[in-house]
Design a protein around this motif. Structure first.
Motif, PDB file in Angstrom:
ATOM      1  N   VAL A  83       0.821  -1.216   0.000  1.00 27.13           N
ATOM      2  CA  VAL A  83       0.000   0.000   0.000  1.00 27.13           C
ATOM      3  C   VAL A  83       0.854   1.265   0.000  1.00 27.13           C
ATOM      4  CG1 VAL A  83      -1.951  -1.119   1.115  1.00 27.13           C
ATOM      5  CG2 VAL A  83      -0.194  -0.022   2.524  1.00 27.13           C
ATOM      6  N   ASP A  84       2.201   1.107  -0.014  1.00 31.49           N
ATOM      7  CA  ASP A  84       3.039   2.301   0.038  1.00 31.49           C
ATOM      8  C   ASP A  84       3.160   3.000  -1.308  1.00 31.49           C
ATOM      9  OD1 ASP A  84       4.635   0.477  -1.263  1.00 31.49           O
ATOM     10  OD2 ASP A  84       6.407   0.776   0.018  1.00 31.49           O
ATOM     11  N   GLU A 122      -8.737  -0.764  -1.138  1.00 33.86           N
ATOM     12  CA  GLU A 122      -7.441  -1.146  -0.558  1.00 33.86           C
ATOM     13  C   GLU A 122      -7.041  -0.175   0.540  1.00 33.86           C
ATOM     14  OE1 GLU A 122      -3.888  -2.193  -2.800  1.00 33.86           O
ATOM     15  OE2 GLU A 122      -5.139  -2.446  -4.582  1.00 33.86           O
ATOM     16  N   LEU A 123      -7.237   1.102   0.269  1.00 33.12           N
ATOM     17  CA  LEU A 123      -6.867   2.124   1.241  1.00 33.12           C
ATOM     18  C   LEU A 123      -7.702   2.001   2.508  1.00 33.12           C
ATOM     19  CD1 LEU A 123      -5.443   4.690   2.182  1.00 33.12           C
ATOM     20  CD2 LEU A 123      -7.035   6.027   0.765  1.00 33.12           C
ATOM     21  N   GLU A 145      -8.999  -0.619   3.721  1.00 38.77           N
ATOM     22  CA  GLU A 145      -8.523  -1.807   4.432  1.00 38.77           C
ATOM     23  C   GLU A 145      -7.268  -1.491   5.240  1.00 38.77           C
ATOM     24  OE1 GLU A 145      -8.834  -5.736   5.645  1.00 38.77           O
ATOM     25  OE2 GLU A 145     -10.233  -4.617   4.360  1.00 38.77           O
ATOM     26  N   ALA A 146      -6.411  -0.648   4.673  1.00 43.84           N
ATOM     27  CA  ALA A 146      -5.182  -0.262   5.372  1.00 43.84           C
ATOM     28  C   ALA A 146      -5.460   0.759   6.468  1.00 43.84           C
ATOM     29  CB  ALA A 146      -4.170   0.306   4.371  1.00 43.84           C
ATOM     30  N   ALA A 186      -2.164   4.782   5.165  1.00 45.45           N
ATOM     31  CA  ALA A 186      -1.088   4.190   4.373  1.00 45.45           C
ATOM     32  C   ALA A 186       0.023   5.211   4.141  1.00 45.45           C
ATOM     33  CB  ALA A 186      -1.634   3.697   3.038  1.00 45.45           C
ATOM     34  N   GLN A 192       3.168   6.558   2.299  1.00 46.36           N
ATOM     35  CA  GLN A 192       3.610   6.416   0.927  1.00 46.36           C
ATOM     36  C   GLN A 192       5.126   6.536   0.800  1.00 46.36           C
ATOM     37  OE1 GLN A 192       0.920   5.687  -1.579  1.00 46.36           O
ATOM     38  NE2 GLN A 192       0.495   5.140   0.550  1.00 46.36           N
ATOM     39  N   TYR A 224       1.021  10.592   3.729  1.00 41.77           N
ATOM     40  CA  TYR A 224       0.125   9.602   4.328  1.00 41.77           C
ATOM     41  C   TYR A 224      -1.248   9.716   3.673  1.00 41.77           C
ATOM     42  CZ  TYR A 224       3.572   8.872   8.036  1.00 41.77           C
ATOM     43  OH  TYR A 224       4.722   8.556   8.731  1.00 41.77           O
ATOM     44  N   THR A 237      -1.565   4.836  13.734  1.00 43.69           N
ATOM     45  CA  THR A 237      -0.375   5.307  13.023  1.00 43.69           C
ATOM     46  C   THR A 237      -0.045   6.724  13.459  1.00 43.69           C
ATOM     47  OG1 THR A 237      -0.830   3.944  11.077  1.00 43.69           O
ATOM     48  CG2 THR A 237       0.598   5.851  10.750  1.00 43.69           C
TER      49      THR A 237
END
Length: 400
Positions: free
Chosen positions: A3-4, A25-26, A28-29, A32, A34, A39, A304
């Motif tokens: 996801v980066d 996807e994002l 779910e993370a 994220a 980068q 972020y 995070t």
């Protein structure tokens, strides 16, 4: 998948027609980080909380990295990119000739004129077998409206369209090694467009007319007057924001309805659903997909830690389809209840022009829906604009 590099994939033009799997996807993370140190945040509740958090700045000069297009000793950003109290002061001054409490009926009083402009545009197309929704309706309508509201000659549109394109491109959220050329082009366009608008306003000083530029320069209270620099930044913002996002809202609306003929027929049978349908379009296919913010202190989001001064990209369009907030979020439902979407943002920077955009979209779609019964898309997906932040088709050819 890692996801980066999500921002790189989201802003890749190849994914412009359908970025929604990447937004999933994002979500779910959650958060994220980068490869460029920025972020991404994609869940509804985290985005909403950050948009209301006083520790989060909209001012690009708060980046710990280099200026990103706004030098400390250069012109101030427009109020959209400022924090309180300066944001509140300038937004309040800009609102005086636009809406409540000082001009409460201004936008609502334009309904008749907006309807007339819409009907005139559609009337010119009545014998056309094919039209481009963008070039024929979705672009000329809001441009004509904002020109009349501000007091900008409609015939100058080719001039300010070039400036607008450069400014919007410079504000886009992108993953790239060197954004300097884009930012320099945007700064140059802002200066030229600002000078043009200040000159128009000065022509009305002492000779008031019924437009916003005139109201700004003829404000009788010295404490409520904009400086030339503030007038330039505010007028540029209003002219661009007054049409760019509405073009996407109307175009995405037509595209979505043609992709959902059952819902198109539902709205044809029940026009009273149209205001709700516009709100659903703002959730389902919003005109603005991302916003950039900067933490003023180290903050924690979903476990995070995001350092002070870094770039945080809030993926509004991802939040709008968050199943933790919206039931069956991938479904387009014009009658959806409890639809507190992020289509106009949230918090102190909630879109200034939202009331006007809603009226324009309701009138434009209301006039088009009865004519779309036998229409079909000539290209699906259509060609999209390069911009990932202000996402919408560049053209939408349909056969009537």
């Amino acid at each position: 998948m890692a996801v980066d590099n999500l921002l790189e994939r989201i802003t890749d033009y190849a994914n412009r027609p359908d970025p929604y799997p990447l937004y999933a996807e994002l979500r779910e993370a959650g958060v994220a980080r980068q490869q460029d140190g920025s972020y991404l945040v994609g869940t509804y509740h985290d985005i909403a909380a950050l948009l209301h958090d006083p520790r989060i700045s909209a001012d690009p000069r708060n980046h710990t990295a280099p200026s990103r297009g706004w030098a400390e000793d250069g012109p101030k950003p427009p109020f959209l990119r400022l924090d309180d109290p300066e944001h509140q002061r300038l937004r309040g001054l800009a609102m005086r000739p636009f809406g409540p409490p000082h001009s409460p009926g201004r936008i609502d009083a334009m309904r008749g004129e907006i309807s007339r402009i819409t009907e005139e545009l559609i009337e010119t197309l009545k014998d056309h077998g094919q039209i481009d929704v963008v070039d024929d309706i979705a672009y000329p309508l809001p441009v004509t409206v904002i020109c009349r509201l501000l007091g900008v000659p409609r015939e100058d549109e080719p001039l300010f369209r070039e400036w607008s394109d450069a400014i919007v491109a410079s504000a886009d959220v992108r993953s790239e090694e060197d954004s300097t050329p884009r930012e320099q082009a945007g700064s140059k366009a802002r200066a030229e467009m600002g000078g043009y608008l200040v000159d128009l306003a000065e022509q009305r000083r002492g000779h008031p007319t019924d437009d916003m530029l005139s109201a700004f320069v003829n404000e009788p209270d010295p404490a409520k007057r904009l400086t030339d620099e503030e007038l330039a930044a505010t007028a540029v913002l209003l002219l661009i924001a007054g049409h760019e996002t509405t073009v996407n809202l109307i175009t995405n609306g037509v595209l979505t309805l043609l992709r959902h003929p059952d819902q198109l027929d539902r709205l044809r049978q029940d026009p009273g659903l149209l205001p709700n349908a516009v709100e659903e379009l703002l959730r389902y296919e919003p005109p603005v997909h991302m916003r950039e913010r900067i933490p003023l202190a180290n903050i924690e989001v979903a476990g995070t830690t995001i350092p002070r001064g870094t770039t945080v990209v809030l993926a509004l369009a991802a939040g709008n389809r968050d199943p933790q907030r919206f039931r069956d979020p991938e479904r387009f439902d014009p009658a959806r209840p409890d639809n507190q979407h992020l289509g106009f943002g949230s918090g102190i920077h909630l879109c200034y022009g939202a009331p006007l955009a809603r009226i324009e979209a309701q009138i434009a779609l209301g006039a088009l829906i009865p004519r779309l019964g036998t229409a079909r898309l000539l290209q699906d997906p259509p060609p999209y604009r390069r911009n990932a932040m202000l996402r919408g088709p560049r053209h939408l050819p349909i056969e009537l």
